[in-house]
Design a protein around this motif. Structure first.
Motif, short mmCIF file in Angstrom:
data_model
loop_
_atom_site.label_atom_id
_atom_site.label_comp_id
_atom_site.label_asym_id
_atom_site.label_seq_id
_atom_site.Cartn_x
_atom_site.Cartn_y
_atom_site.Cartn_z
N LEU A 1 0.83 -1.20 0.00
CA LEU A 1 0.00 0.00 0.00
C LEU A 1 0.87 1.25 0.00
O LEU A 1 1.72 1.42 0.89
CB LEU A 1 -0.90 0.03 1.23
CG LEU A 1 -1.81 1.26 1.31
CD1 LEU A 1 -3.04 1.08 0.44
CD2 LEU A 1 -2.21 1.55 2.75
N PRO A 2 0.68 2.16 -0.95
CA PRO A 2 1.43 3.42 -0.93
C PRO A 2 0.91 4.34 0.17
O PRO A 2 -0.31 4.54 0.30
CB PRO A 2 1.17 4.01 -2.33
CG PRO A 2 -0.08 3.38 -2.80
CD PRO A 2 -0.16 2.02 -2.16
N LEU A 3 1.81 4.87 0.98
CA LEU A 3 1.42 5.77 2.06
C LEU A 3 1.19 7.18 1.53
O LEU A 3 1.98 7.70 0.74
CB LEU A 3 2.51 5.81 3.14
CG LEU A 3 2.84 4.51 3.86
CD1 LEU A 3 3.96 4.73 4.85
CD2 LEU A 3 1.60 3.95 4.57
N GLU A 4 0.12 7.81 1.99
CA GLU A 4 -0.16 9.21 1.67
C GLU A 4 0.34 10.04 2.85
O GLU A 4 -0.33 10.17 3.88
CB GLU A 4 -1.66 9.42 1.44
CG GLU A 4 -2.24 8.60 0.30
CD GLU A 4 -1.66 8.97 -1.07
OE1 GLU A 4 -1.06 10.06 -1.20
OE2 GLU A 4 -1.81 8.16 -2.01
N GLU A 5 1.53 10.61 2.73
CA GLU A 5 2.20 11.24 3.86
C GLU A 5 2.18 12.77 3.84
O GLU A 5 2.80 13.40 4.70
CB GLU A 5 3.65 10.76 3.93
CG GLU A 5 3.82 9.26 4.08
CD GLU A 5 5.26 8.87 4.31
OE1 GLU A 5 5.66 8.79 5.49
OE2 GLU A 5 6.00 8.67 3.32
N ASP A 6 1.45 13.34 2.91
CA ASP A 6 1.46 14.80 2.78
C ASP A 6 0.98 15.52 4.03
O ASP A 6 1.33 16.68 4.25
CB ASP A 6 0.60 15.23 1.59
CG ASP A 6 1.25 14.90 0.25
OD1 ASP A 6 2.43 14.48 0.26
OD2 ASP A 6 0.59 15.04 -0.79
N SER A 7 0.18 14.85 4.86
CA SER A 7 -0.38 15.53 6.04
C SER A 7 0.67 15.82 7.10
O SER A 7 0.43 16.66 7.98
CB SER A 7 -1.50 14.67 6.65
OG SER A 7 -0.99 13.46 7.17
N TYR A 8 1.81 15.14 7.04
CA TYR A 8 2.82 15.37 8.09
C TYR A 8 4.24 15.58 7.59
O TYR A 8 5.10 16.00 8.36
CB TYR A 8 2.80 14.24 9.12
CG TYR A 8 3.06 12.86 8.56
CD1 TYR A 8 4.35 12.42 8.30
CD2 TYR A 8 2.00 11.99 8.31
CE1 TYR A 8 4.59 11.14 7.81
CE2 TYR A 8 2.23 10.72 7.81
CZ TYR A 8 3.52 10.30 7.57
OH TYR A 8 3.75 9.03 7.08
N LEU A 9 4.53 15.29 6.32
CA LEU A 9 5.88 15.51 5.83
C LEU A 9 6.23 17.00 5.81
O LEU A 9 5.36 17.86 5.67
CB LEU A 9 6.04 14.94 4.42
CG LEU A 9 6.13 13.41 4.29
CD1 LEU A 9 6.34 13.02 2.83
CD2 LEU A 9 7.25 12.85 5.15
N PHE A 10 7.51 17.29 5.95
CA PHE A 10 8.00 18.66 5.99
C PHE A 10 7.62 19.44 4.74
O PHE A 10 7.73 18.93 3.62
CB PHE A 10 9.52 18.66 6.14
CG PHE A 10 10.14 20.02 6.06
CD1 PHE A 10 10.06 20.91 7.12
CD2 PHE A 10 10.81 20.43 4.90
CE1 PHE A 10 10.63 22.17 7.05
CE2 PHE A 10 11.39 21.69 4.82
CZ PHE A 10 11.30 22.56 5.90
N THR A 11 7.16 20.67 4.94
CA THR A 11 6.91 21.58 3.82
C THR A 11 7.75 22.83 4.02
O THR A 11 7.87 23.34 5.15
CB THR A 11 5.43 21.98 3.73
OG1 THR A 11 5.00 22.50 5.01
CG2 THR A 11 4.56 20.79 3.38
N ASP A 12 8.35 23.31 2.93
CA ASP A 12 9.21 24.50 3.04
C ASP A 12 8.37 25.77 2.97
O ASP A 12 7.13 25.73 2.94
CB ASP A 12 10.29 24.48 1.96
CG ASP A 12 9.74 24.51 0.54
OD1 ASP A 12 8.60 24.97 0.36
OD2 ASP A 12 10.46 24.07 -0.37
N ALA A 13 9.06 26.92 2.96
CA ALA A 13 8.37 28.21 3.01
C ALA A 13 7.44 28.42 1.81
O ALA A 13 6.45 29.14 1.90
CB ALA A 13 9.39 29.33 3.08
#
Length: 229
Positions: free
Chosen positions: A132-144
């Motif tokens: 299963l591919p993980l949908e990690e956008d909710s917690y992965l680091f985002t830059d400015a």
């Protein structure tokens, strides 16, 4: 004579009351060291076995946890259950993981548990757990600019050994974790994972600074991961 007798009785009652008050004050000051000692012992027991505070010394868990944030970790929970995918945990890092031998307590997110097949990556750059591919956008680091860091810049493919967990920081470009150890060790599944006996506790509350106060839950994507084949 009756009035004088009553006055004498009242004076005697007043003296007795004052005496009782002195005894109570004296008893309080005698008992205070004992009460303080008991409070200290209880606090130490709670800190050792139940709940402990930790501060975040690096940016490896951004944006979930920022540098110098404070969290509470439940040290009792894994006496009754196994560490789960998605948990943010404090663990005692192996010596080979440490850049400073005194820095033994690490905080990372569990991505896979014993028996899981973990891979990087599919054609969309996502990490797979048991296919299963993980949908990690909710917690992965985002830059400015709002851009999300890639789940991993390195490939890996292994079965997590039983009794161990695969952990990663949420800021994948700034985290010494299972992926890094996997690459450095040439794919050793034991060198790149953590023994569950070394997991100290589950972080459940970000309490400082107050502006970031909040409960730390498990991202929904982990609820969908199937059991190992």
């Amino acid at each position: 004579m009756i009035e004088e007798g009553q006055a004498a009785d009242q004076n005697g009652d007043s003296a007795a009351a004052a005496d009782d008050q002195k005894k109570k004050k004296s008893s309080f000051w005698k008992e205070l060291p004992i009460l303080l000692g008991v409070a200290i012992v209880v606090a130490l027991l709670v800190r050792t076995f139940v709940i402990q505070t930790y501060y975040i010394p690096s940016g490896s868990m951004e944006n979930t946890l920022q540098l110098n944030d404070r969290v509470l970790a439940n040290k009792l929970v894994y006496h009754f259950s196994e560490p789960s995918r998605g948990d943010v945990v404090v663990f005692e890092a192996p010596v080979s993981w440490r850049s400073n031998l005194d820095d033994k307590d690490f905080i990372k997110r569990i991505i896979a548990v014993g028996g899981d097949h973990i891979q990087c990556c599919d054609d969309q750059g996502r990490i797979l757990v048991n296919g299963l591919p993980l949908e990690e956008d909710s917690y992965l680091f985002t830059d400015a600019s709002g851009a999300t860091v890639a789940p991993s810049a390195d490939d890996f493919d292994l079965i997590v050994p039983e009794g161990r967990v695969w952990v990663m920081g949420d800021h994948r470009n700034h985290s010494g974790d299972s992926r890094e150890r996997y690459v450095r060790s040439g794919g050793d599944p034991y060198e790149s994972t953590i023994d569950i006996d070394d997991v100290v506790g589950k972080s459940f509350l970000l309490y400082w600074p107050l502006g970031n106060f909040g409960w730390m839950g498990t991202p929904e994507t982990y609820d969908q991961v199937p059991d190992p084949a």
